[in-house]
Design a protein around this motif. Structure first.
Motif, PDB file in Angstrom:
ATOM      1  N   GLY A 385     -15.130  10.415 -33.830  1.00  0.00           N
ATOM      2  CA  GLY A 385     -13.713  10.116 -33.704  1.00  0.00           C
ATOM      3  C   GLY A 385     -13.120  10.684 -32.421  1.00  0.00           C
ATOM      4  O   GLY A 385     -12.318  10.031 -31.744  1.00  0.00           O
ATOM      5  N   SER A 386     -13.518  11.915 -32.064  1.00  0.00           N
ATOM      6  CA  SER A 386     -13.022  12.547 -30.836  1.00  0.00           C
ATOM      7  C   SER A 386     -13.504  11.788 -29.601  1.00  0.00           C
ATOM      8  O   SER A 386     -12.760  11.629 -28.624  1.00  0.00           O
ATOM      9  CB  SER A 386     -13.492  14.003 -30.775  1.00  0.00           C
ATOM     10  OG  SER A 386     -12.996  14.736 -31.864  1.00  0.00           O
ATOM     11  N   PHE A 387     -14.744  11.311 -29.643  1.00  0.00           N
ATOM     12  CA  PHE A 387     -15.287  10.541 -28.525  1.00  0.00           C
ATOM     13  C   PHE A 387     -14.493   9.246 -28.326  1.00  0.00           C
ATOM     14  O   PHE A 387     -14.186   8.838 -27.201  1.00  0.00           O
ATOM     15  CB  PHE A 387     -16.761  10.235 -28.779  1.00  0.00           C
ATOM     16  CG  PHE A 387     -17.424   9.469 -27.674  1.00  0.00           C
ATOM     17  CD1 PHE A 387     -17.593  10.036 -26.421  1.00  0.00           C
ATOM     18  CD2 PHE A 387     -17.873   8.169 -27.887  1.00  0.00           C
ATOM     19  CE1 PHE A 387     -18.208   9.318 -25.387  1.00  0.00           C
ATOM     20  CE2 PHE A 387     -18.484   7.445 -26.870  1.00  0.00           C
ATOM     21  CZ  PHE A 387     -18.641   8.025 -25.614  1.00  0.00           C
ATOM     22  N   ALA A 388     -14.145   8.591 -29.448  1.00  0.00           N
ATOM     23  CA  ALA A 388     -13.338   7.370 -29.368  1.00  0.00           C
ATOM     24  C   ALA A 388     -11.967   7.654 -28.775  1.00  0.00           C
ATOM     25  O   ALA A 388     -11.444   6.874 -27.966  1.00  0.00           O
ATOM     26  CB  ALA A 388     -13.196   6.754 -30.762  1.00  0.00           C
ATOM     27  N   ARG A 389     -11.371   8.785 -29.159  1.00  0.00           N
ATOM     28  CA  ARG A 389     -10.055   9.148 -28.631  1.00  0.00           C
ATOM     29  C   ARG A 389     -10.116   9.529 -27.152  1.00  0.00           C
ATOM     30  O   ARG A 389      -9.091   9.520 -26.461  1.00  0.00           O
ATOM     31  CB  ARG A 389      -9.466  10.305 -29.440  1.00  0.00           C
ATOM     32  CG  ARG A 389      -8.894   9.877 -30.782  1.00  0.00           C
ATOM     33  CD  ARG A 389      -8.082  10.983 -31.415  1.00  0.00           C
ATOM     34  NE  ARG A 389      -7.342  10.521 -32.573  1.00  0.00           N
ATOM     35  CZ  ARG A 389      -6.149   9.947 -32.528  1.00  0.00           C
ATOM     36  NH1 ARG A 389      -5.567   9.747 -31.367  1.00  0.00           N
ATOM     37  NH2 ARG A 389      -5.527   9.573 -33.631  1.00  0.00           N
ATOM     38  N   THR A 390     -11.302   9.891 -26.678  1.00  0.00           N
ATOM     39  CA  THR A 390     -11.462  10.237 -25.265  1.00  0.00           C
ATOM     40  C   THR A 390     -11.697   8.995 -24.419  1.00  0.00           C
ATOM     41  O   THR A 390     -11.072   8.801 -23.370  1.00  0.00           O
ATOM     42  CB  THR A 390     -12.638  11.213 -25.083  1.00  0.00           C
ATOM     43  OG1 THR A 390     -12.425  12.372 -25.896  1.00  0.00           O
ATOM     44  CG2 THR A 390     -12.780  11.639 -23.628  1.00  0.00           C
ATOM     45  N   VAL A 391     -12.600   8.134 -24.874  1.00  0.00           N
ATOM     46  CA  VAL A 391     -12.977   6.943 -24.113  1.00  0.00           C
ATOM     47  C   VAL A 391     -11.884   5.872 -24.177  1.00  0.00           C
ATOM     48  O   VAL A 391     -11.578   5.216 -23.169  1.00  0.00           O
ATOM     49  CB  VAL A 391     -14.306   6.371 -24.647  1.00  0.00           C
ATOM     50  CG1 VAL A 391     -14.627   5.035 -23.975  1.00  0.00           C
ATOM     51  CG2 VAL A 391     -15.437   7.356 -24.421  1.00  0.00           C
ATOM     52  N   GLY A 392     -11.284   5.695 -25.361  1.00  0.00           N
ATOM     53  CA  GLY A 392     -10.330   4.622 -25.579  1.00  0.00           C
ATOM     54  C   GLY A 392      -9.189   4.567 -24.569  1.00  0.00           C
ATOM     55  O   GLY A 392      -8.989   3.538 -23.905  1.00  0.00           O
ATOM     56  N   PRO A 393      -8.396   5.642 -24.416  1.00  0.00           N
ATOM     57  CA  PRO A 393      -7.254   5.577 -23.495  1.00  0.00           C
ATOM     58  C   PRO A 393      -7.651   5.278 -22.049  1.00  0.00           C
ATOM     59  O   PRO A 393      -6.944   4.533 -21.356  1.00  0.00           O
ATOM     60  CB  PRO A 393      -6.642   6.983 -23.610  1.00  0.00           C
ATOM     61  CG  PRO A 393      -7.058   7.468 -24.952  1.00  0.00           C
ATOM     62  CD  PRO A 393      -8.423   6.909 -25.166  1.00  0.00           C
TER      63      PRO A 393
END
Length: 455
Positions: A385-393
């Motif tokens: 989940g943290s990786f998604a929040r990092t890559v997404g934006p």
């Protein structure tokens, strides 16, 4: 001069106070009496044994509590298991000061100790025969029994206080050590021998981790471009974008809270009856539906753009309203989305998507891992989940700048669809782990320390 006056005169010359000398002699006598008092080692040893058995029963309960609950009441949810676990601590926390007050009032350790142990024995008996109750009542019986077992465990404080009062000064450290260590020793000896547990299905775990990534990726992307997207799509001013986007998010949050409340009241129990897979796929489908309905299709209206003078904090400023084709080339060909359609889909459909997937998937994830320590795998889940929040934006803001909302909506539809397809493909594998499978002759399974065979 009398002999008594001579003694007082000598004390005055030395600076001694008769009163102080009297109090000192009393304290010295008290310490001497306390030191000369024999330690009741038989009582200390008895309480040590009782404390050790309390530790044993405590350590046996917790590793086996979820498998036992799952056996006697398969419909019980993981959230209710949390209430059963907490019931012990609540009972112990409430009873401990009461037993301590009772001990001081009665000036005896026997009465509160006998009462507490009796409650513990009776509650354990009820807990053992929980299968004699109707299935729907078993979880409640377990919770009440665990509460009163905790009440009985409140006597541990009484035992520790007794060790301090029933021992002499020279033996006190030893006596307190016996009582304090007894519970820890019981916790150490308590667990049953190592149970061979099958390894969890890695593909099922991987699908759950992918789902966590997808969920956080979608939510973060929409949060990143939310205000800018609304301002360019519907020609809002900065003030309107802040106000209206805030209202949309408030409605989204309210619907999400209502869905969570439904899970807490009834829906959680319903889903726990082997329906986690269906609801996870349903939640992912809601996410796809939101993106399909709110996609800027080519038959929509052209995006509006104008420069308008607005007053901000008492100053006249020129503000861009809508999509500026000089800054964003995609403004020439991207079409608008009806606001009321977008608002209803965002405030209802997308709002329900997140809690449904989040609860259903994580509940099944814990069951797939089984009754083992889950710290590492839960950490990997959070890391996804943290990786998604990092890559997404980073990815989304760049795509939005260069190509607009169309490719973002396409990527999110693709991500959600692929995740749902994985759930459909591996539907039969996404099941709770059988922690203690019954093997036929010559069958075997792998576990953490090797392979278990049945000859």
């Amino acid at each position: 001069m009398s002999e008594e006056n001579k003694i007082e005169l000598e004390e005055e010359k030395r600076g001694d106070d008769p009163t102080t000398r009297s109090e000192s002699s009393i304290e010295s006598k008290s310490d001497q009496d306390d030191d000369e008092r024999e330690t009741s080692w038989q009582s200390i040893y008895l309480l040590t044994a009782i404390g050790m058995f309390c530790g044993i029963q405590f350590s046996i309960f917790f590793p086996t509590l979820w498998p036992f609950l799952n056996t006697v009441d398969p419909t019980a949810s993981a959230s209710f298991f949390g209430f059963i676990t907490a019931a012990f601590s609540v009972g112990q926390g409430l009873a401990s000061p009461v037993f301590g007050y009772w001990m001081n009032k009665a000036k005896s350790v026997r009465q509160p100790l006998v009462f507490g142990i009796s409650i513990m024995i009776l509650s354990n008996i009820i807990f053992c025969f929980v299968e004699g109750f109707p299935e729907k009542q078993r979880r409640w019986v377990m919770m009440v029994a665990r509460f009163f077992i905790g009440v009985g465990a409140g006597t541990i404080g009484v035992m520790r206080a007794y060790a301090a009062t029933a021992s002499s000064l020279k033996d006190r450290a030893r006596a307190i050590t016996f009582i304090q260590a007894s519970y820890v020793i019981g916790m150490t000896f308590g667990p049953d021998s190592y149970t061979a547990m099958p390894t969890f299905d890695t593909i099922s775990v991987a699908v759950c981790v992918l789902t966590q990534f997808t969920l956080m990726f979608i939510i973060t992307n929409l949060e990143t471009i939310g205000s800018l997207y609304a301002k360019m799509m519907w020609g809002w001013t900065n003030a309107q974008a802040v106000e209206y986007t805030g209202i949309l998010q408030a409605v989204n949050g309210l619907v999400g809270v209502l869905v969570y409340a439904l899970f807490a009241v009834k829906l959680g129990d319903y889903i726990s009856q082997a329906r986690e897979r269906i609801f996870t796929i349903f939640g992912l489908a809601l996410g796809v539906l939101y993106h399909v309905v709110t996609f800027p299709y080519p038959w929509g209206k052209d995006l509006h753009f104008e420069l308008r003078n607005v007053t901000v904090h008492g100053k006249n400023e020129t503000e861009e309203l809508g999509c500026n084709p000089d800054k964003y080339r995609w403004c020439h060909y991207t079409k608008d989305v009806n606001f009321w359609i977008y608002a209803s889909m965002y405030g209802v459909v997308l709002a329900a998507c997140f809690p449904i997937v989040n609860i259903s998937m994580n509940t099944l994830f814990s069951k797939i891992l089984g009754a083992r320590r889950q710290g590492t795998m839960q950490g990997i889940m959070l890391m996804a989940g943290s990786f998604a929040r990092t890559v997404g934006p980073i990815l989304v803001s760049w795509i939005f700048q260069e190509w607009g909302p169309e490719p973002i909506w396409g990527i999110e539809i693709f991500t959600l669809s692929v995740t749902a397809i994985f759930w459909i493909i591996f539907y039969r594998r996404m099941t709770p782990l059988n922690s203690n499978p019954k093997l036929n002759p010559y069958e075997y399974f792998h576990y953490a320390k090797g392979v278990l065979y049945r000859i």
